[in-house]
Design a protein around this motif. Structure first.
Motif, PDB file in Angstrom:
ATOM      1  N   GLN A  59       0.842  -1.203   0.000  1.00 48.92           N
ATOM      2  CA  GLN A  59       0.000   0.000   0.000  1.00 48.92           C
ATOM      3  C   GLN A  59       0.873   1.247   0.000  1.00 48.92           C
ATOM      4  O   GLN A  59       0.583   2.209  -0.707  1.00 48.92           O
ATOM      5  CB  GLN A  59      -0.918   0.022   1.217  1.00 48.92           C
ATOM      6  N   ARG A  60       1.945   1.218   0.799  1.00 49.64           N
ATOM      7  CA  ARG A  60       2.858   2.374   0.848  1.00 49.64           C
ATOM      8  C   ARG A  60       3.496   2.641  -0.508  1.00 49.64           C
ATOM      9  O   ARG A  60       3.840   3.772  -0.820  1.00 49.64           O
ATOM     10  CB  ARG A  60       3.946   2.152   1.902  1.00 49.64           C
ATOM     11  N   TRP A  61       3.673   1.598  -1.300  1.00 50.23           N
ATOM     12  CA  TRP A  61       4.249   1.755  -2.637  1.00 50.23           C
ATOM     13  C   TRP A  61       3.185   2.086  -3.672  1.00 50.23           C
ATOM     14  O   TRP A  61       3.478   2.230  -4.854  1.00 50.23           O
ATOM     15  CB  TRP A  61       4.977   0.485  -3.077  1.00 50.23           C
ATOM     16  N   GLY A  62       1.911   2.158  -3.238  1.00 51.14           N
ATOM     17  CA  GLY A  62       0.816   2.469  -4.152  1.00 51.14           C
ATOM     18  C   GLY A  62       0.367   1.277  -4.980  1.00 51.14           C
ATOM     19  O   GLY A  62      -0.279   1.441  -6.009  1.00 51.14           O
ATOM     20  N   ILE A  63       0.686   0.053  -4.547  1.00 54.10           N
ATOM     21  CA  ILE A  63       0.339  -1.164  -5.290  1.00 54.10           C
ATOM     22  C   ILE A  63      -0.793  -1.869  -4.560  1.00 54.10           C
ATOM     23  O   ILE A  63      -0.649  -2.255  -3.403  1.00 54.10           O
ATOM     24  CB  ILE A  63       1.565  -2.087  -5.426  1.00 54.10           C
ATOM     25  N   LEU A  64      -1.908  -2.040  -5.261  1.00 54.27           N
ATOM     26  CA  LEU A  64      -3.079  -2.661  -4.660  1.00 54.27           C
ATOM     27  C   LEU A  64      -3.495  -3.937  -5.399  1.00 54.27           C
ATOM     28  O   LEU A  64      -4.632  -4.382  -5.289  1.00 54.27           O
ATOM     29  CB  LEU A  64      -4.245  -1.662  -4.631  1.00 54.27           C
TER      30      LEU A  64
END
Length: 108
Positions: A59-64
Motif C-alpha cells: 500500500q505504501r508503494w501504491g500497489i493494490l
C-alpha cells in the motif's frame, strides 16, 4: 462465485521450508498439522477472496494488486485475476517481509 486457487512454485518452496523448520525444531506431526491448517486457509480463498487486506508494505508503494490473509503468524500473499486466485508467498509475519515482497512480487 467459486474461484480456483493456484499455488505458484515459490509459495510451494515457502511451504516446504516451513515444514522442514517445524519438523526439525519441533516434530513432523506438528509440521504436518501446521501445513494442513495453512492449506485450509488458502483453500478458503475459493469463496470471497477479496476479503483479504492489501499488504501494508505494498500500500505504501501504491500497489493494490495483491492481498493477504493470515494463519498466524504466517502471511499468505495472493493475487486475484479473473476467477483465479494465485498464491505467491507464505511468509512468517514475525519477520520483516518488505524487501522479500519487493523482490518477489515486483521483480525489483
Amino acid at each position: 462465485m467459486k474461484y480456483e486457487v493456484r499455488i505458484d512454485n515459490v509459495a510451494l518452496d515457502d511451504l516446504y521450508a516451513i515444514y522442514r523448520y517445524v519438523a526439525n525444531n519441533d516434530s513432523p506431526g506438528k509440521a504436518e498439522h501446521l501445513l494442513d491448517n495453512i492449506q485450509k486457509t488458502m483453500t478458503s480463498l475459493e469463496t470471497m477472496p477479496a476479503r483479504g487486506n492489501h499488504p501494508p508494505e505494498m500500500q505504501r508503494w501504491g500497489i493494490l494488486d495483491f492481498r493477504e490473509i493470515f494463519f498466524k503468524p504466517y502471511r499468505i500473499i495472493y493475487e486475484i485475476r479473473g476467477k483465479t486466485v494465485f498464491i505467491h508467498a507464505v511468509l512468517d509475519g514475525r519477520r520483516n517481509c518488505e524487501d522479500l515482497l519487493q523482490q518477489r512480487l515486483l521483480g525489483a
